[in-house]
Enzyme design. Structure first.
Site, PDB file in Angstrom:
ATOM      1  N   TYR A  27       0.764  -0.978  -0.273  1.00  0.00           N
ATOM      2  CA  TYR A  27      -0.158   0.051  -0.242  1.00  0.00           C
ATOM      3  C   TYR A  27       0.744   1.325   0.037  1.00  0.00           C
ATOM      4  CZ  TYR A  27      -4.560  -2.012   0.625  1.00  0.00           C
ATOM      5  OH  TYR A  27      -6.206  -2.686   0.710  1.00  0.00           O
TER       6      TYR A  27
ATOM      7  N   ASP B 197      -1.852 -18.158  -0.493  1.00  0.00           N
ATOM      8  CA  ASP B 197      -2.270 -18.481  -1.441  1.00  0.00           C
ATOM      9  C   ASP B 197      -2.797 -19.895  -0.414  1.00  0.00           C
ATOM     10  OD1 ASP B 197       0.305 -20.151  -1.315  1.00  0.00           O
ATOM     11  OD2 ASP B 197       0.044 -20.123  -3.860  1.00  0.00           O
TER      12      ASP B 197
ATOM     13  N   ASP C 138      -5.516  -7.122   3.989  1.00  0.00           N
ATOM     14  CA  ASP C 138      -6.680  -7.103   3.872  1.00  0.00           C
ATOM     15  C   ASP C 138      -7.669  -7.882   2.792  1.00  0.00           C
ATOM     16  OD1 ASP C 138      -8.849  -4.518   2.961  1.00  0.00           O
ATOM     17  OD2 ASP C 138      -8.102  -4.932   0.606  1.00  0.00           O
TER      18      ASP C 138
HETATM   19  C1  IPM Z   1      -9.758  -2.476   4.577  1.00  0.00           C
HETATM   20  C2  IPM Z   1     -10.416  -1.951   3.374  1.00  0.00           C
HETATM   21  C3  IPM Z   1      -9.944  -0.339   2.797  1.00  0.00           C
HETATM   22  C4  IPM Z   1      -8.439  -1.068   2.573  1.00  0.00           C
HETATM   23  C5  IPM Z   1      -9.433   0.262   1.704  1.00  0.00           C
HETATM   24  C6  IPM Z   1     -11.294   1.441   1.746  1.00  0.00           C
HETATM   25  C7  IPM Z   1      -8.942   1.943   1.168  1.00  0.00           C
HETATM   26  O1  IPM Z   1     -11.096  -2.515   2.201  1.00  0.00           O
HETATM   27  O2  IPM Z   1     -10.214  -1.360   5.539  1.00  0.00           O
HETATM   28  O3  IPM Z   1      -9.992  -3.302   4.367  1.00  0.00           O
HETATM   29  O4  IPM Z   1      -8.147  -1.761   1.568  1.00  0.00           O
HETATM   30  O5  IPM Z   1      -7.222  -0.817   3.707  1.00  0.00           O
HETATM   31 MG    MG Z   2     -10.691  -4.365   2.829  1.00  0.00          MG
END
Ligand code: IPM
Ligand code: MG
Length: 357
Positions: free
Chosen positions: A141, A222, A246
């Site tokens: 990210y 995976d 995520d």
């Molecule tokens: C989460 C969400 C967020 C992320 C998005 C909305 C940016 O999916 O909190 O899991 O990817 O962290």
């Molecule tokens: Mg998420």
């Protein structure tokens, strides 16, 4: 007295957040501890009001608060904005980064009455009680990224970037949390392919001597995705990279009946942030259909992690359990034979149980 910043955000946010605030108000009455709630704008709502997804006043309020309660951000109205202005990338990610919240705790716990609400078989989901610890301010990210036109083509990249120190702090925290649970840690990576995963794995190996009472296992991401739906009860604590966490946490939510049940705590900085794992659900916004339980359970995590009020946190969780045992369900967890209720009604039921319990 604790100061709590309240950021309802977009979509169903303004419907679910007040239900959690009112639960905290009941806790305040039960304990005599005072909570001071201050509301602020974030996400699309803030873009509409002042042109910025994370207004400086909102960030400042969060910094000066003892905890933050967030609903959700984003929606179709703001999807067409350039990436650096969108609610997700211009509010949520900077908020996490600015507050230094490198650890995202996402417990997936099945309240047994909800076993029938999961699309997976009861015998698979029954007994699920795991926590995903997602690294939140690094990895794919936040590594170097770029998009540009090239000769007759276009290119883009994101980078999964970590330093050993970044991995160490999240892994240490995961070991500590494992100690407070069933003492089993699964570190999830893709070390058969990714260099950053090899650093991740080496770091876990170098720390495990400090925690001889915790069993550690490494698992490829995976395989973890498969194991989560094959035999979720094998997991206690999972620690993993930002993107992997995520994805795996959305998947894990299915084990609990609905993503509407999954709370989260983001910790590591001076002010922690609590939010449901689900998004703003624009398709059902404003209809009193949303499940407030993920937000209410996030408030319970606030009591536990920010205010060390473990007994009150457990009381809120028990109240949720009793409401579910009595057969009340929002639409996302409804099965025939149960009682369908709306957002506010579900909140009221939890508070009634809490007051009586
Ligand atoms: C989460 C969400 C967020 C992320 C998005 C909305 C940016 O999916 O909190 O899991 O990817 O962290
Ligand atoms: Mg998420």
């Amino acid at each position: 007295m604790y100061k709590i910043a309240v950021l309802p955000g977009d979509g169903i946010g303004p419907e679910i957040v007040p239900e959690a605030v009112k639960v905290l108000e009941v806790v305040a009455r039960r304990t005599g501890i005072e909570f001071k709630f201050t509301e602020a704008l974030v996400g699309g709502a803030a873009i509409d009001a002042c042109g910025r997804a994370l207004p400086p006043e909102t960030l400042e309020l969060c910094r000066q608060s003892d905890a933050v309660l967030l609903g959700a951000v984003g929606g179709p109205k703001w999807d067409a904005l350039p990436p650096e202005e969108r609610p997700e990338t211009a509010a949520l990610l900077p908020l996490r980064k600015e507050l230094g919240l490198y650890a995202n705790l996402r417990p997936a716990y099945l309240f047994e009455p909800l076993a029938e609400a999961s699309p997976l078989k009861r015998e698979i989901v029954s007994g699920t009680d795991l926590i995903i610890i997602r690294e939140l301010t690094g990895g794919l990210y936040f590594g170097p990224k770029k998009r540009e036109k090239t000769e007759g083509d276009e290119m883009a990249y994101d980078t999964m970037f970590y330093t050993r120190a970044e991995i160490e702090r999240i892994v240490r925290l995961a070991f500590q949390i494992a100690r407070s649970r069933r003492r089993h840690l699964t570190s999830v990576d893709k070390a058969n392919v990714l260099t950053s995963s090899r650093l991740w794995r080496d770091t876990v190996e170098s720390l495990k001597g400090e925690f001889p009472d915790v069993t550690v296992e490494h698992m490829y991401v995976d395989n973890c995705a498969m194991q989560l739906v094959r035999r979720p009860t094998q997991f206690d604590v999972i620690v993993t990279e930002n993107t992997f966490g995520d994805i795996l946490s959305d998947q894990a939510s299915v084990l609990t009946g609905s993503i509407g049940m999954l709370p989260s705590a983001s910790i590591g900085g001076s002010t922690a942030l609590y939010e449901p794992v689900h998004g703003s659900a624009p398709d059902i916004a404003g209809q009193q259909k949303a499940n407030p339980l993920a937000t209410i359970l996030s408030a319970a995590m606030m009591l536990k992690y920010s205010f060390k009020m473990d007994r009150e946190a457990a009381a809120v969780e028990d109240a949720v359990g009793r409401v579910l045992a009595k057969g009340y369900r929002t639409a996302d967890i409804y099965v025939p034979g149960t009682k369908l209720v709306g957002t506010a009604e579900m909140g009221t039921l939890v508070r009634r149980e809490l007051q009586e319990g």
